[in-house]
Design an enzyme around this catalytic site. Sequence first.
Site, PDB file in Angstrom:
ATOM      1  N   SER A 140       3.127   3.793  -4.424  1.00  0.00           N
ATOM      2  CA  SER A 140       3.445   4.774  -5.470  1.00  0.00           C
ATOM      3  C   SER A 140       4.086   4.077  -6.667  1.00  0.00           C
ATOM      4  O   SER A 140       3.817   4.434  -7.825  1.00  0.00           O
ATOM      5  CB  SER A 140       4.412   5.838  -4.932  1.00  0.00           C
ATOM      6  N   LYS A 185      11.885   3.329  -3.277  1.00  0.00           N
ATOM      7  CA  LYS A 185      12.901   4.378  -3.078  1.00  0.00           C
ATOM      8  C   LYS A 185      13.342   4.461  -1.610  1.00  0.00           C
ATOM      9  O   LYS A 185      12.632   4.011  -0.706  1.00  0.00           O
ATOM     10  CB  LYS A 185      12.374   5.752  -3.504  1.00  0.00           C
ATOM     11  N   GLY A 235       7.453   3.160   4.050  1.00  0.00           N
ATOM     12  CA  GLY A 235       8.245   4.373   3.815  1.00  0.00           C
ATOM     13  C   GLY A 235       9.102   4.280   2.569  1.00  0.00           C
ATOM     14  O   GLY A 235      10.015   5.074   2.361  1.00  0.00           O
ATOM     15  N   ASP A 277       5.003  10.740  -4.284  1.00  0.00           N
ATOM     16  CA  ASP A 277       6.123   9.845  -4.617  1.00  0.00           C
ATOM     17  C   ASP A 277       5.972   9.160  -5.972  1.00  0.00           C
ATOM     18  O   ASP A 277       6.882   8.460  -6.413  1.00  0.00           O
ATOM     19  CB  ASP A 277       6.277   8.758  -3.538  1.00  0.00           C
TER      20      ASP A 277
HETATM   21  P1  ATP Z   1       4.804   6.487   1.135  1.00  0.00           P
HETATM   22  O1  ATP Z   1       6.211   6.382   1.591  1.00  0.00           O
HETATM   23  O2  ATP Z   1       4.625   6.808  -0.341  1.00  0.00           O
HETATM   24  O3  ATP Z   1       3.899   7.280   2.005  1.00  0.00           O
HETATM   25  P2  ATP Z   1       4.563   3.792   1.938  1.00  0.00           P
HETATM   26  O4  ATP Z   1       5.569   3.061   1.133  1.00  0.00           O
HETATM   27  O5  ATP Z   1       4.893   4.068   3.365  1.00  0.00           O
HETATM   28  O6  ATP Z   1       4.147   5.082   1.189  1.00  0.00           O
HETATM   29  P3  ATP Z   1       2.520   2.153   0.785  1.00  0.00           P
HETATM   30  O7  ATP Z   1       3.061   0.763   0.782  1.00  0.00           O
HETATM   31  O8  ATP Z   1       2.553   2.891  -0.487  1.00  0.00           O
HETATM   32  O9  ATP Z   1       3.221   2.996   1.923  1.00  0.00           O
HETATM   33  O10 ATP Z   1       1.022   2.057   1.311  1.00  0.00           O
HETATM   34  C1  ATP Z   1       0.436   2.859   2.298  1.00  0.00           C
HETATM   35  C2  ATP Z   1      -1.046   2.501   2.446  1.00  0.00           C
HETATM   36  O11 ATP Z   1      -1.713   2.743   1.214  1.00  0.00           O
HETATM   37  C3  ATP Z   1      -1.282   1.030   2.745  1.00  0.00           C
HETATM   38  O12 ATP Z   1      -1.423   0.826   4.124  1.00  0.00           O
HETATM   39  C4  ATP Z   1      -2.553   0.679   1.979  1.00  0.00           C
HETATM   40  O13 ATP Z   1      -3.685   0.688   2.814  1.00  0.00           O
HETATM   41  C5  ATP Z   1      -2.732   1.786   0.940  1.00  0.00           C
HETATM   42  N1  ATP Z   1      -2.522   1.329  -0.463  1.00  0.00           N
HETATM   43  C6  ATP Z   1      -3.197   1.776  -1.528  1.00  0.00           C
HETATM   44  N2  ATP Z   1      -2.752   1.205  -2.663  1.00  0.00           N
HETATM   45  C7  ATP Z   1      -1.767   0.364  -2.327  1.00  0.00           C
HETATM   46  C8  ATP Z   1      -0.933  -0.497  -3.077  1.00  0.00           C
HETATM   47  N3  ATP Z   1      -1.037  -0.636  -4.400  1.00  0.00           N
HETATM   48  N4  ATP Z   1      -0.002  -1.203  -2.401  1.00  0.00           N
HETATM   49  C9  ATP Z   1       0.099  -1.072  -1.061  1.00  0.00           C
HETATM   50  N5  ATP Z   1      -0.685  -0.284  -0.307  1.00  0.00           N
HETATM   51  C10 ATP Z   1      -1.622   0.442  -0.919  1.00  0.00           C
END
Ligand code: ATP
Length: 320
Positions: free
Chosen positions: A121, A20, A116, A154
């Site tokens: 999620s 997203k 981000g 999310d």
């Molecule tokens: P959000 O915007 O929902 O906070 P994001 O997109 O910035 O999340 P993600 O890629 O969801 O970040 O991952 C954040 C952290 O979560 C990663 O650094 C990792 O250590 C942990 N993590 C747990 N499960 C997963 C997964 N399935 N894929 C990626 N990272 C994961």
Amino acid sequence: MKAAAGKFPARTVRVKAPGKVNVSLDVGPLRADGYHSVASVYLAVSLYEEVAATSTETPGITVSISPDSTLDLDGVDIPLDEKNLAYKAAAIMADVSEHSTGVHLEITKRVPVAGGMGGGSADAAATLLACDALWNSGLSRDELAHLAAELGADVPFSLLGGTAVGLGVGDDLSPALAKAQTDWVLVAADYGLPTPEVFRTLDRLREAEGLDVAEPTAVDPKILQALRSGDADALSRVLVNDLQRASIELSPALRDTLGRGEALGALAGIVSGSGPTVALLTHNPAAAENLAEDLRHYGLTAFPVHGPVHGARIISDTLL
Ligand code: ATP
């Protein structure tokens, strides 16, 4: 993992779920419970995670990352144990399913990690749906959304997809009837920004300025209007992300990425959620293709996407 004939009937359910972009993100003050209220317009974009859930005779949950992942995952920290969001989703589904089995989850990563864009999620949303099918749990979309909210703010949106307004901590979702397509270029960074640190940085910046912010309770209707009509020019004038300044404080190079995108013809740019992925808005798919190409000449990782797209969906269900 092929089961011998007449023995354990292994089955694989494959689900894809979108990442997203927050087209708008208003963030309230730090609450006593440590969270922040937000008011946000979420847009599901055409960059998908995939989870293949295979039933196993051995009980328990195992996780692997598919070699088909399009991200360069060298040095990227993705836990494969109970800290993985997909693992957590399978564990929750196993708890509520009468006929759960062991399960192996193979995740194809395409959404930048800690970028981000809610990649983890999306993995959780895909896993909920895959295990629901695998174990014939028979949960309604509402019940799945409930479990999704337990996994993270999310997760419900990746299940729902489309365009939605998120209030509360982002999990109080109302679908918005905004189906017109908008075209974007995503610029991924080769590092992540931990979401809690970005929120802490915003609190610190606001405190240093003596800034008192109100609890956000609604989104700017102009954003939904622009999304409804697919008017990219109007949308470019109302993009907003309160977290952007905090992301830039932690990673000043983001300012250059935003500047470069706009100099190369983007209508506007915004840091996606807590960053560091940058989303650049363009007029149409061809403009997005061209902009992505131009940005690649500068060594940036850029891909054209569009939104809104559907939420988590089963793409295949195979008996092995
Ligand atoms: P959000 O915007 O929902 O906070 P994001 O997109 O910035 O999340 P993600 O890629 O969801 O970040 O991952 C954040 C952290 O979560 C990663 O650094 C990792 O250590 C942990 N993590 C747990 N499960 C997963 C997964 N399935 N894929 C990626 N990272 C994961």
